[in-house]
Motif scaffolding. Sequence first.
Motif, PDB file in Angstrom:
ATOM      1  N   ASN A   1      42.036  24.933  28.316  1.00 34.69           N
ATOM      2  CA  ASN A   1      41.783  24.348  26.994  1.00 34.69           C
ATOM      3  C   ASN A   1      41.599  22.850  27.158  1.00 34.69           C
ATOM      4  OD1 ASN A   1      42.133  26.843  25.932  1.00 34.69           O
ATOM      5  ND2 ASN A   1      43.978  26.377  24.769  1.00 34.69           N
ATOM      6  N   ILE A   2      40.637  22.304  26.453  1.00 26.87           N
ATOM      7  CA  ILE A   2      40.381  20.862  26.546  1.00 26.87           C
ATOM      8  C   ILE A   2      40.703  20.240  25.203  1.00 26.87           C
ATOM      9  CG2 ILE A   2      38.583  19.115  26.877  1.00 26.87           C
ATOM     10  CD1 ILE A   2      37.191  21.297  28.666  1.00 26.87           C
ATOM     11  N   LYS A   3      41.602  19.267  25.210  1.00 24.24           N
ATOM     12  CA  LYS A   3      42.016  18.584  23.969  1.00 24.24           C
ATOM     13  C   LYS A   3      41.229  17.287  23.857  1.00 24.24           C
ATOM     14  CE  LYS A   3      45.481  18.044  20.724  1.00 24.24           C
ATOM     15  NZ  LYS A   3      44.796  17.192  19.779  1.00 24.24           N
ATOM     16  N   ALA A   4      40.392  17.215  22.838  1.00 23.95           N
ATOM     17  CA  ALA A   4      39.595  16.006  22.605  1.00 23.95           C
ATOM     18  C   ALA A   4      40.407  15.007  21.783  1.00 23.95           C
ATOM     19  CB  ALA A   4      38.308  16.365  21.888  1.00 23.95           C
ATOM     20  N   SER A   5      39.878  13.778  21.650  1.00 24.12           N
ATOM     21  CA  SER A   5      40.632  12.733  20.945  1.00 24.12           C
ATOM     22  C   SER A   5      40.529  12.860  19.424  1.00 24.12           C
ATOM     23  CB  SER A   5      40.126  11.352  21.377  1.00 24.12           C
ATOM     24  OG  SER A   5      38.748  11.243  21.103  1.00 24.12           O
ATOM     25  N   SER A   6      39.599  13.700  18.943  1.00 25.63           N
ATOM     26  CA  SER A   6      39.466  13.920  17.503  1.00 25.63           C
ATOM     27  C   SER A   6      38.860  15.308  17.268  1.00 25.63           C
ATOM     28  CB  SER A   6      38.570  12.839  16.903  1.00 25.63           C
ATOM     29  OG  SER A   6      38.431  13.043  15.517  1.00 25.63           O
ATOM     30  N   LYS A   7      38.632  15.656  16.023  1.00 23.06           N
ATOM     31  CA  LYS A   7      38.061  16.974  15.718  1.00 23.06           C
ATOM     32  C   LYS A   7      36.686  17.132  16.351  1.00 23.06           C
ATOM     33  CE  LYS A   7      40.287  18.162  11.342  1.00 23.06           C
ATOM     34  NZ  LYS A   7      40.071  18.380   9.916  1.00 23.06           N
ATOM     35  N   ILE A   8      36.447  18.305  16.954  1.00 21.56           N
ATOM     36  CA  ILE A   8      35.155  18.583  17.594  1.00 21.56           C
ATOM     37  C   ILE A   8      34.201  19.142  16.541  1.00 21.56           C
ATOM     38  CG2 ILE A   8      33.992  19.888  19.426  1.00 21.56           C
ATOM     39  CD1 ILE A   8      36.761  20.147  20.799  1.00 21.56           C
ATOM     40  N   LYS A   9      32.977  18.633  16.537  1.00 24.01           N
ATOM     41  CA  LYS A   9      31.949  19.153  15.634  1.00 24.01           C
ATOM     42  C   LYS A   9      30.962  20.059  16.368  1.00 24.01           C
ATOM     43  CE  LYS A   9      32.021  18.267  11.783  1.00 24.01           C
ATOM     44  NZ  LYS A   9      32.856  18.861  10.731  1.00 24.01           N
ATOM     45  N   SER A  10      30.661  19.752  17.648  1.00 24.24           N
ATOM     46  CA  SER A  10      29.804  20.634  18.456  1.00 24.24           C
ATOM     47  C   SER A  10      29.943  20.255  19.927  1.00 24.24           C
ATOM     48  CB  SER A  10      28.351  20.558  18.013  1.00 24.24           C
ATOM     49  OG  SER A  10      27.726  19.427  18.543  1.00 24.24           O
ATOM     50  N   PHE A  11      29.411  21.121  20.808  1.00 23.10           N
ATOM     51  CA  PHE A  11      29.497  20.848  22.248  1.00 23.10           C
ATOM     52  C   PHE A  11      28.299  21.469  22.957  1.00 23.10           C
ATOM     53  CE2 PHE A  11      31.307  25.044  21.820  1.00 23.10           C
ATOM     54  CZ  PHE A  11      30.880  25.713  22.965  1.00 23.10           C
ATOM     55  N   ASP A  12      28.113  21.081  24.227  1.00 24.39           N
ATOM     56  CA  ASP A  12      27.105  21.715  25.078  1.00 24.39           C
ATOM     57  C   ASP A  12      27.645  21.762  26.500  1.00 24.39           C
ATOM     58  OD1 ASP A  12      24.790  23.022  25.639  1.00 24.39           O
ATOM     59  OD2 ASP A  12      23.529  21.235  25.759  1.00 24.39           O
ATOM     60  N   LEU A  13      27.185  22.781  27.256  1.00 27.50           N
ATOM     61  CA  LEU A  13      27.685  23.004  28.628  1.00 27.50           C
ATOM     62  C   LEU A  13      26.539  23.051  29.624  1.00 27.50           C
ATOM     63  CD1 LEU A  13      29.698  26.268  27.872  1.00 27.50           C
ATOM     64  CD2 LEU A  13      30.687  24.013  27.892  1.00 27.50           C
TER      65      LEU A  13
ATOM     66  N   ALA B   1      40.371  19.834  33.274  1.00 28.80           N
ATOM     67  CA  ALA B   1      39.223  19.043  32.797  1.00 28.80           C
ATOM     68  C   ALA B   1      39.527  17.559  32.920  1.00 28.80           C
ATOM     69  CB  ALA B   1      38.920  19.394  31.347  1.00 28.80           C
ATOM     70  N   VAL B   2      38.563  16.814  33.440  1.00 34.26           N
ATOM     71  CA  VAL B   2      38.706  15.366  33.602  1.00 34.26           C
ATOM     72  C   VAL B   2      37.672  14.687  32.709  1.00 34.26           C
ATOM     73  CG1 VAL B   2      38.598  13.438  35.234  1.00 34.26           C
ATOM     74  CG2 VAL B   2      39.401  15.678  36.001  1.00 34.26           C
ATOM     75  N   ARG B   3      38.125  13.737  31.887  1.00 33.59           N
ATOM     76  CA  ARG B   3      37.177  13.045  31.014  1.00 33.59           C
ATOM     77  C   ARG B   3      36.337  12.085  31.843  1.00 33.59           C
ATOM     78  NH1 ARG B   3      39.546  10.337  25.885  1.00 33.59           N
ATOM     79  NH2 ARG B   3      39.694   8.434  27.096  1.00 33.59           N
ATOM     80  N   ALA B   4      35.030  12.306  31.839  1.00 35.64           N
ATOM     81  CA  ALA B   4      34.128  11.486  32.657  1.00 35.64           C
ATOM     82  C   ALA B   4      33.694  10.228  31.919  1.00 35.64           C
ATOM     83  CB  ALA B   4      32.905  12.309  33.050  1.00 35.64           C
ATOM     84  N   SER B   5      33.458  10.347  30.611  1.00 36.79           N
ATOM     85  CA  SER B   5      33.035   9.162  29.847  1.00 36.79           C
ATOM     86  C   SER B   5      33.323   9.357  28.367  1.00 36.79           C
ATOM     87  CB  SER B   5      31.546   8.898  30.054  1.00 36.79           C
ATOM     88  OG  SER B   5      30.794   9.951  29.478  1.00 36.79           O
ATOM     89  N   LYS B   6      33.300   8.226  27.658  1.00 36.95           N
ATOM     90  CA  LYS B   6      33.539   8.235  26.213  1.00 36.95           C
ATOM     91  C   LYS B   6      32.675   7.132  25.605  1.00 36.95           C
ATOM     92  CE  LYS B   6      37.331   8.102  22.865  1.00 36.95           C
ATOM     93  NZ  LYS B   6      38.764   7.909  22.660  1.00 36.95           N
ATOM     94  N   ILE B   7      31.754   7.508  24.730  1.00 39.85           N
ATOM     95  CA  ILE B   7      30.857   6.506  24.129  1.00 39.85           C
ATOM     96  C   ILE B   7      31.396   6.164  22.743  1.00 39.85           C
ATOM     97  CG2 ILE B   7      28.487   6.020  23.387  1.00 39.85           C
ATOM     98  CD1 ILE B   7      27.581   8.140  25.474  1.00 39.85           C
TER      99      ILE B   7
END
Length: 938
Positions: free
Chosen positions: A353-365, A398-404
């Motif tokens: 499971n990957i915990k993001a810093s806020s609510k997720i609206k969409s993703f791509d893999l 999971a490792v966070r690679a970047s954050k814009i």
Amino acid sequence: MGLTRQYLRYGPAALFGLVASAKANVAFVTLRGERGRYVAVPACEHIFVWDTRKGEKVLILKGLKQEVSCLCPSPDGLHLAVGYEDGSIRIFSLLSGEANITFNGHKAAVTVMQYDHLGGRLVSGSKDTDVIVWDVINESGLYRLRGHKDAVTQVLFLKEKNLLVTSGKDTLVKWWDLNTQHCFKTLVGHRTEVWGMALVSEEKRLITGSADSELRAWDITYIQEVKDPDEPESKKSKGFSPGTEENTEEDETLELDEHPEDRLVKCNKVGSIMREGRDRVVTLATDRTGKILACHGTDAVLEVFSVLSEEEVQKKLEKKMKKAKKKAKQNSEEEAERSVELSLQEEIQRVTNIKASSKIKSFDLILSPKGELKMVLLLQNNVIESYNLNLSAQVPQAVRASKITIGGHRSDVRTLAFSSDNIAILSAAAESVKIWNRSTLQCIRTMDCEYALCSLFVPGDRQVILGTKTGKLQLYDLASGSLMETLDAHDGAVWSIALSPDQRGFVTGGADKCVKFWEFELVKDESSVQKRLSMKHVRVLQLDEDVLCVRYSPNQKLLAVSLLDCTVKVFYVDTLKFFLSLYGHKLPVLCMDISYDGTLIATGSADRNVKIWGLDFGDCHRSLFAHDDSVMYLQFVAKSHLFFTAGKDSKIKQWDADKFDHIQTLEGHHKEVWCLALSPNGDYVVSSSHDKSLRLWERTREPLVLEEEREMQREAEYEESVAKEEQPVVAGETQGETGLAGKKTIETIKAAERIMEAIELYREEMAKLKEHEAICKAAGKEVPFSVNPILRAYGNITPSAYVLEVFKKVKSSELEESLLVLPFSYIPDLLKLFNEYIHLGSEVELLCRALLFLLKIHFGQITSNHILVTVIENLKKTTMSRVSEARDVLGFNMAGLQYLKREIEAKDEVTFFADATERFEEKKRKRKKKEKMVLAVL
């Protein structure tokens, strides 16, 4: 005629402060030959392409007016299909950044799109419940599929079969046969909306996500396939997860549409996978290979699952059988074999499971060939995060690679201010205050703050002051980017702040029913030798109601205060004595401003009106119905009686306070506009909205004439009404499952008008030509003939060639709809011309398409018209011969290309093997050399 006053037009200059809109999905795109590095995100009406490695914006695909609602990259990675709120679809080239193709078919927002595996067809689903299949190569619509009763949530092509699966908010999953274009099966095993679908296990299993925490799995069996007797038992497994109420839910699918095509596919429920999230599925998707399945709900957790391949399932089954054999030595081996089967949880395993810093609206893999999974998440708070996951690790983490994040605020901007030199813009939200350079639109300072409601630049532009929701005043130094001082100013929110005209102090109004006066002063810090700026509370004016807005008159004699009781009270600044009360608004005044000469005060209220008052007697000059919702901000342009208003109806409007005219509307924002700020010279307007964007508007040198503006507005309204009219009905066609893909738009009407004009010109010219021939015959000599100027402009072409030119210019996607609105009186001439063109062998494919469509829609009238019988007979002969010729040419070219392909492949194989032989020889030489060295040492 009297002179009309001319105004200068304000136009959009830039959109900034936005990383990504949460309205549509995020998608990996291939750019500069790289996959997994660049992501396309919606940005209001535009598309931004971000480089996740550098955190830079590398490409902007410019949209028109409508907000983006859906993205879908093509399989070849060269194009990006973009769906909009008005139902239109545009296909952009990622190489040029231009929109090459536009499709108009849906009446409401496009919710989902999918390319087939070759990229030749695009299917789109919409809120209008229709599914449309488009031909991307021919740039036209193929057909419309009707059947869902609510918005379509997902569409999937099946690669091997010409089938389509669609899901909707009507709880149904529908299977469509694209050869016959009808629904042959409906799954009704869901009690609530089906929010997502994905195909896994080489399209032999369907996973659906609904409004609960179950992911339902359905096994797909293609009936035509001969069943393999050695098929592993696991495929028939019914591994149910513990705790699911399977006895209360239908195991078998109810098939509603009893068609013979039920023989195509069988779909049985095989169990459920439990998600950790308790809310509905928002997005459910797989990577391109179908090995990884991921989903998320309305929270900040992305759940990742791994789907085992056929070989892995077989290996696991063999291991399990060995264990079972060891355990059951007393029982016969056959019984052991019979009892072993894999559960669904073993075939689809949870990875992490990957915990993001806020609510997720969409993703791509994207799954790289090395086995590393790259994920990009679009978050609700204007952030894009990318993660890497090494699947080969013992415990994948999971490792966070970047954050814009740098390009915008996390929440809505509630206050804006311009510096006195028109160069810097201040924007402040619930968590931070940012300073932007107006010319480059780069963020040059970011400072943490409390929830800001109002702001100003201190004279000199080196410090800024913010008023917060908690009643504090915060003073920031821009050079160091630090908080210098915090004062508890009010017991409630500081709603308004205004700089005094002498620039020595300012005034604040708060929810504690007080207006407080402040002065700037220099104080000496104990830590430093130099003095620093500070604020000193001087006076207070106590009122009976909450203060919403305060403004000084330019001569600093009067102070206007807007109160919660819907009135505006005006006081003398020196004595704080009451002067005027401006009453008339039905709801509280949220904003106001006083003109540069102190003669007028304009007030904007939550009752949607703007009132213009005289400041000498407090008389109301005019009340204007300004917006369709609350007026949130109002400000006069410097040295004029023109003012701007911003409303919750997402519009910004400019008004003339002398003539009480509405000058222009600045449309661009898609949600409520919270505030705006005008530059001191009046050349720039900056606005902020609930759509998270900041927009800069610039005063151009283009004059704006009100009459022309009104005319343009009327035209726009007419075009909008045309689009909303009833669609033309095709004779003999029932409102069944299928229909035409296109819809009537102003473009299709204009195209039909151009065809009609061309045919009329052709008729006139042919009549003139006959007349000219008669005159020449009577005169017995050649009389000069005047060519129509339009034909001369096209290079003295014949009238029939001109009709063909006009016909060729009709967009492929609008052809059918244009022919549909063409009156029948023009059809006989058109059919005769078609015969002429096809006989000459020009544009055979286009003309045959138009001809067949015209025959379909006007069949009754054409067959009953005796004059057209010979035309149709001639058309039949010419069309058959020309089409067969075209087919022969095409077949010859295909055969030639296939021959060249085989030649190239053969040459490549020879080269490959030659290369392998060389490498083998080189290895042999090295080995011999090594052996010699070893022998020499010995």
